[in-house]
Design an enzyme around this catalytic site. Structure first.
Site: not given
Length: 143
Positions: A10, A83, A90
């Site tokens: 997250c 999230c 990412c």
């Protein structure tokens, strides 16, 4: 067969990913290695997340807020983002990595009375518990 390495991401690594790490560890037992990290780690675990998990008998107070950078270049089998910001931020991990995105509300940004804030932490925790328990069970069946 080596244990799969799971990384839960997250943004702040203070609420959602920390609760998810504790929940998945509890659900999976010693069948997988579970870590969490954040794209912009807060440097602490939210006290309400610790309290919400303690209500289930899970102690996450010994976990620490970590940067995603700590895991770059390490072998990771599964990346789970919890999230939208972390999902967008990412990076690609080398090798055959499964990616999942399960977005949850951030209870750390809840405004309201003490009761409303606590209720939101519990609601998110309980939803995460359902999702990560099912994930652990499904992963075990694939074994």
């Amino acid at each position: 067969m080596p244990k799969p390495i799971i990384l839960i991401l997250c943004t702040g690594n203070s609420c959602r990913s920390q609760m998810a790490e504790g929940l998945l560890r509890a659900a999976a037992g010693d069948s997988m290695i579970v870590h969490s990290a954040g794209s912009k780690p807060a440097g602490r675990i939210h006290p309400r997340a610790i309290a919400a998990m303690a209500e289930l008998g899970l102690d996450i107070s010994g976990q620490r807020s970590k940067s995603l950078d700590e895991f770059l270049g390490q072998p990771i089998d599964v990346v789970i983002t919890v999230c939208a910001n972390a999902d967008a931020a990412c990076p690609a991990f080398p090798g055959k990595v499964r990616r999942y995105h399960w977005g949850f509300d951030d209870p750390g940004h809840t405004v309201g009375t003490e009761e409303e804030i606590t209720a939101h932490f519990r609601q998110v925790r309980d939803l995460m518990n359902t999702v990560f328990s099912a994930f652990a069970a499904g992963y075990a069946l694939r074994g």
